[in-house]
Design a protein around this motif. Structure first.
Motif, PDB file in Angstrom:
ATOM      1  N   VAL A   1       0.881  -1.170   0.000  1.00 52.40           N
ATOM      2  CA  VAL A   1       0.000   0.000   0.000  1.00 52.40           C
ATOM      3  C   VAL A   1       0.916   1.217   0.000  1.00 52.40           C
ATOM      4  CG1 VAL A   1      -1.835   1.227   1.198  1.00 52.40           C
ATOM      5  CG2 VAL A   1      -1.775  -1.274   1.242  1.00 52.40           C
ATOM      6  N   VAL A   2       0.970   1.922  -1.149  1.00 51.05           N
ATOM      7  CA  VAL A   2       1.944   2.990  -1.370  1.00 51.05           C
ATOM      8  C   VAL A   2       1.232   4.332  -1.377  1.00 51.05           C
ATOM      9  CG1 VAL A   2       3.771   3.820  -2.909  1.00 51.05           C
ATOM     10  CG2 VAL A   2       3.260   1.367  -2.786  1.00 51.05           C
ATOM     11  N   ASP A   3       1.698   5.257  -0.535  1.00 47.34           N
ATOM     12  CA  ASP A   3       1.142   6.600  -0.552  1.00 47.34           C
ATOM     13  C   ASP A   3       2.254   7.601  -0.782  1.00 47.34           C
ATOM     14  OD1 ASP A   3       2.252   7.757   1.941  1.00 47.34           O
ATOM     15  OD2 ASP A   3       1.019   6.255   2.958  1.00 47.34           O
ATOM     16  N   ARG A   4       1.861   8.843  -1.043  1.00 44.98           N
ATOM     17  CA  ARG A   4       2.807   9.930  -1.307  1.00 44.98           C
ATOM     18  C   ARG A   4       2.734  11.002  -0.233  1.00 44.98           C
ATOM     19  NH1 ARG A   4       7.096   8.932  -4.292  1.00 44.98           N
ATOM     20  NH2 ARG A   4       6.569   7.652  -6.091  1.00 44.98           N
TER      21      ARG A   4
ATOM     22  N   THR B   1       8.691   5.073   0.769  1.00 46.23           N
ATOM     23  CA  THR B   1       8.359   5.040  -0.655  1.00 46.23           C
ATOM     24  C   THR B   1       9.426   5.797  -1.432  1.00 46.23           C
ATOM     25  OG1 THR B   1       5.993   4.953  -0.170  1.00 46.23           O
ATOM     26  CG2 THR B   1       6.643   5.670  -2.386  1.00 46.23           C
ATOM     27  N   PRO B   2      10.017   5.189  -2.472  1.00 45.88           N
ATOM     28  CA  PRO B   2      10.993   5.939  -3.279  1.00 45.88           C
ATOM     29  C   PRO B   2      10.384   7.228  -3.825  1.00 45.88           C
ATOM     30  CG  PRO B   2      11.035   3.618  -3.860  1.00 45.88           C
ATOM     31  CD  PRO B   2       9.862   3.804  -2.956  1.00 45.88           C
ATOM     32  N   GLY B   3      11.028   8.326  -3.568  1.00 41.73           N
ATOM     33  CA  GLY B   3      10.516   9.621  -4.001  1.00 41.73           C
ATOM     34  C   GLY B   3       9.699  10.328  -2.948  1.00 41.73           C
ATOM     35  N   GLY B   4       9.474   9.676  -1.793  1.00 42.25           N
ATOM     36  CA  GLY B   4       8.725  10.309  -0.718  1.00 42.25           C
ATOM     37  C   GLY B   4       7.422   9.606  -0.425  1.00 42.25           C
ATOM     38  N   GLY B   5       7.104   9.448   0.835  1.00 42.73           N
ATOM     39  CA  GLY B   5       5.888   8.775   1.250  1.00 42.73           C
ATOM     40  C   GLY B   5       6.201   7.540   2.069  1.00 42.73           C
ATOM     41  N   LEU B   6       5.162   6.740   2.302  1.00 43.80           N
ATOM     42  CA  LEU B   6       5.292   5.550   3.128  1.00 43.80           C
ATOM     43  C   LEU B   6       4.635   4.382   2.413  1.00 43.80           C
ATOM     44  CD1 LEU B   6       6.331   4.766   6.028  1.00 43.80           C
ATOM     45  CD2 LEU B   6       3.936   4.819   6.719  1.00 43.80           C
ATOM     46  N   THR B   7       5.282   3.223   2.498  1.00 45.11           N
ATOM     47  CA  THR B   7       4.759   2.002   1.909  1.00 45.11           C
ATOM     48  C   THR B   7       4.550   0.978   3.001  1.00 45.11           C
ATOM     49  OG1 THR B   7       5.864   2.379  -0.201  1.00 45.11           O
ATOM     50  CG2 THR B   7       5.174   0.126   0.283  1.00 45.11           C
TER      51      THR B   7
END
Length: 897
Positions: free
Chosen positions: A764-767, A818-824
């Motif tokens: 579950v990937v968010d930005r 998350t690559p580029g920013g955020g949480l996975t």
């Protein structure tokens, strides 16, 4: 920062002057320029004690209310904040008022000591936990406030504040201890002369034992072997014969002449197993010496006088009691005897008493071999065979050969058999071989033949030289064998002690493993660590290995005392005297391991209780705020609808009803998560595992989020997973809802799945803003609010419930950047089958390469990543029957990601 030092003023009864002495010590330290404060002192209205408080800084006490009454206790936080060099804390055994930082004052003192603050305190002898029954027997009063003996024994200094019973009663009569209206009752009850005398003796003996421990420690650290006659210790040497009872009673009468004398009865058997002792008689003598207040010890030594003296010096004995020898006059040809040898080698620091008895000079039977001894029975038998039988065979061989090798060669052959006998069986078979060989040489090979006479003087010299060389060689070989045995033993001891020291430093070794090592090291049948709460309490096993471990120290073949109420009991055989040093090291380590295990258990229990308290506190906060808010909204909407003085339009009525529905849903979410967390905490979650396709569950879990907020990427080629569908749906719903709350407006949350070997991963990937590394585990804890998370968004259980459900199904839930920013959020589940649907095998790396590469597996998602859902997944994601998925406040409460 080092641990502070503890000084205790010990008294026999109230009023002897402990607090006065403590305050005097405080004044002395202040006068010397020391930083000393009063943490807590209770003067009990005694004028002279109250005057001693003047001039000393007093830390303000903490006020507490209990059952409507106000009390004051020591403020531990204030003392720690003040950080004096020395704190004066009265009444170590005091029980604190409920609501205090600790239940007992000695626990407060422990905190101060750990903080590096020296503490001077007071305690009465009747408050020691181990003496509770004794004090109750003497005074008829059961002490409710006690302090563990170990706390007092660990003190760096214990000083006895002594006062005679008569002087203490005078102080009481003058009103210096209690108020006048209580003096008569005290003098006629607790402060009776007999009570005070008994309590005073208890205090004196306890301090004497403490001083003895210090003395033994000092002698051990400085390698002092000579006896310091600070206290009478009488060692009784027993042989297992009937005279032992007479010796024990004689030693008891000698000990009665001096207060505090000890009796230690010791039976020393030879390590080769030769003994004439009666086990039944030894059992009777053990019972007798224990009934007279002594202790019984069973050790083994190759040299009985040396072992007896080593034992006596090891226990710092002052006298040795031995019985007159039972040997007859002619038996003194074999040596001076044990008594004479001990008296000769005892030195000026040990008095040796030879006691006559009825069995003296009546003779004693030859020792009976009961064990194979140091070399073992097979080797001893082989030595006798080589030393006695082989010379006969060699003689037959030499007499039937045609050529005569000569007398010199004959002697060398017989000498070889003597050396072989020494190597196999030790000294005695070799001596027998030398003597027997000399006779055979004389009879069969020296003129005149077949007679025990020698006609040539040179042959007499040859036979004599043969015998002397044979005896010398046998002695040297035997000595070398003994030295080799001793060297091997010392090497083994050093290896054992080195390994044991290493395990101590590393904090390794469980109790059962350590006891098993003891059993293997000393070749015992069973080993048990025994302990008891008091002198009159039964022994219990703290740990044991092997069949039928001893239930009491007296039932064991070897017992090694560790402390007042702890002992190591070994069953299987008796140990040599030199083994007790190594056994003592094992016993001390066993006590340390037991204490460590209990401390770990207590720490875990304390952690669990602290966690439970934290959860209960957070739950109360949640109930008081997070549950009240939707209730208030529902109440306001319902009140508005029921109002008769307002004519609501259809739009207003629909808006109020929608507010009621939203509040009810929120309440349902909160209560659901609270119930789920309760089930997880109590371990009552029982998943119903079955095989199911992931794409059957995930769409159902997205009913609680807006339709255009999620991008779904769950390939149909994924294998089935072994899960509980209901728990999986709740898990995914909580994680997705949490991610949606933190995603920027207009940025979808990606829900993608992949197959990795025997696992299926759902990401579950968010930005959003992400979560720092140090907080990634903390967001899964219940009732956690991190950073500037808004209050009122939930009770902080969503991710905790999600992880708990995932682990209950045999999966894992973790957070990563998350690559580029955020949480996975990565949810890992067990695949039902490694074979992929449709017969497509996984690639060599275990990854399903038939699905398109996900962006988070190749490169960072582009800022404009807004791909629409695939046609087969773009239907209405909301099921007709919406199931509450609970709020996910962790990251909402965790603040910015």
């Amino acid at each position: 920062m080092g641990r502070g030092r503890l000084r205790i003023y010990l008294g026999a009864a109230p009023g002897v002057g402990k607090t006065y002495a403590m305050l005097s010590e405080g004044h002395r330290r202040v006068e010397r320029g020391g930083d000393c404060v009063v943490g807590f002192v209770e003067h009990h209205g005694r004028p002279r004690t109250e005057v001693m408080l003047h001039g000393l800084e007093q830390v303000p006490r903490r006020e507490l209310t209990h059952r409507g009454a106000s009390f004051t206790e020591m403020d531990v936080d204030a003392v720690l904040a003040r950080r004096p060099a020395v704190a004066l804390v009265d009444e170590l055994a005091h029980t604190n008022v409920p609501g205090s930082r600790n239940a007992k004052r000695w626990q407060d003192v422990e905190e101060l000591l750990r903080a590096g603050i020296d503490v001077v305190t007071t305690v009465n002898i009747q408050h020691l936990e181990s003496l509770g029954d004794v004090v109750e027997t003497i005074t008829g009063v059961r002490q409710r406030e006690t302090v563990p003996d170990e706390v007092v024994r660990r003190a760096d200094q214990v000083e006895l504040v002594d006062m005679s019973p008569q002087a203490l009663r005078r102080r009481m009569a003058h009103g210096n201890i209690y108020q006048p209206d209580k003096v008569d009752a005290a003098l006629s009850n607790y402060f009776r002369p007999g009570n005070l005398t008994a309590l005073r003796e208890l205090a004196l003996l306890w301090v004497a034992d403490r001083a003895d421990e210090y003395l033994q420690q000092y002698r051990g650290e400085h390698g002092i072997r000579s006896t310091w006659q600070a206290r009478e210790r009488i060692v009784v040497g027993l042989t297992g014969g009937p005279e032992g009872r007479t010796l024990i009673r004689r030693a008891s009468r000698m000990a009665a002449k001096g207060s505090g004398s000890e009796i230690l009865a010791v039976y020393i058997a030879r390590s080769d197993g030769l003994t004439s002792a009666s086990p039944k008689e030894l059992a009777v003598q053990r019972t007798l010496v224990e009934d007279l207040g002594g202790t019984f010890h069973h050790v083994i030594g190759d040299n009985v006088p040396e072992a007896l003296l080593a034992f006596a010096r090891g226990v710092n004995a002052t006298q040795i009691v031995l019985g007159s020898s039972r040997r007859k006059s002619w038996q003194y040809v074999l040596g001076p005897g044990v008594g004479a040898t001990v008296a000769r080698d005892s030195g000026p620091d040990l008095d040796v008493h030879i006691v006559t008895h009825e069995e003296a000079a009546k003779g004693r039977g030859l020792p009976v071999a009961r064990s194979a001894g140091r070399l073992g029975r097979p080797r001893i038998v082989a030595g006798w065979v080589v030393g006695v039988v082989f010379p006969v065979l060699l003689c037959l061989l030499l007499t039937h050969i045609s050529t005569d090798p000569g007398l010199a060669n004959d002697m060398l052959l017989f000498l070889g058999l003597t050396v072989a006998a020494a190597l196999l069986g030790g000294l005695w078979p070799a001596l027998a071989s030398a003597a027997f060989g000399s006779l055979l040489l004389n009879y069969f090979f020296v003129e005149p033949l077949h007679r025990f006479t020698i006609s040539d003087a040179r042959n007499i010299m040859a036979i004599s030289v043969f015998f002397g060389v044979a005896v010398s060689v046998a002695s040297v070989v035997d000595l070398a064998a003994r030295r080799t045995h001793q060297a091997a033993r010392l090497r083994a001891e050093s290896e054992i002690l080195s390994t044991l020291a290493g395990s101590v430093l590393r904090g390794e070794t469980a109790l059962d493993a350590l006891l098993e090592r003891v059993r293997e090291t000393f070749a015992m049948e069973s080993v048990a660590l025994l302990e008891r709460a008091g002198e009159r309490e039964p022994w219990t096993r703290a740990g044991s290995v092997g069949p039928a471990p001893a239930a009491r120290p007296e039932d064991a073949d070897v017992d090694m005392p560790i402390a007042d109420h702890m002992a190591l009991a070994l069953s299987g055989r008796v140990l040599p005297a030199e083994d007790r040093r190594v056994l003592g090291a094992f016993a001390a380590q066993a006590a340390v391991v037991l204490d460590r295990q209990r401390l770990v258990g207590e720490a875990e229990e304390a952690r669990r209780l602290a966690e439970g308290n934290r959860i209960r506190t957070a739950l109360l906060a949640a109930v008081s705020h997070d549950l009240r808010t939707p209730l208030a909204s529902i109440k306001a909407s319902v009140s508005s609808l029921r109002s008769d003085d307002v004519d609501w339009s259809e739009e207003d009525r629909a808006e109020l009803l929608e507010g009621i529905e939203d509040g009810a849903d929120r309440l349902d979410h909160l209560v659901g998560n609270l119930l789920d967390m309760s089930r997880l905490q109590t371990g009552t979650v029982t998943p119903l595992i079955r095989e199911i396709d992931l794409d059957e569950v995930v769409p159902m879990a997205l009913g609680g989020v807006p339709e255009d907020s999620v991008e779904l990427d769950v390939p149909e080629t994924l294998p089935m997973v072994r899960v509980d569908p209901g728990l999986l749906e709740r898990t995914v719903a909580n994680v997705v809802e949490n991610a949606v709350k933190y995603s920027p407006r207009g940025r979808r949350v990606l829900v993608a799945a992949s197959h990795l070997g025997d696992r299926v991963e759902l990401r579950v990937v968010d930005r959003g803003p992400g979560v720092p590394d140090e907080a990634k585990d903390r967001i899964f804890a219940p009732f956690q609010r991190h950073g500037d998370a808004p209050r009122g968004a939930g009770v902080g259980l969503g991710l905790a419930v999600a992880r708990g459900f995932a682990e209950a199904m045999g999966g894992t839930l973790a957070a990563e950047d998350t690559p580029g920013g955020g949480l996975t959020m990565v949810l890992t589940l067990r695949a039902a089958d490694r074979a992929l649907p449709g017969g497509t095998p996984p690639g060599p790396d275990g990854v399903d390469h038939t699905e398109p590469l996900r962006p988070d597996h190749t490169e960072p998602l582009r800022p404009d990543h807004t791909e629409p859902l695939r046609p087969e997944r773009t239907g209405d994601l909301r099921p007709e029957r919406q199931q509450p998925t609970g709020d996910l406040p962790e990251r909402q409460k965790a603040g910015p990601q």
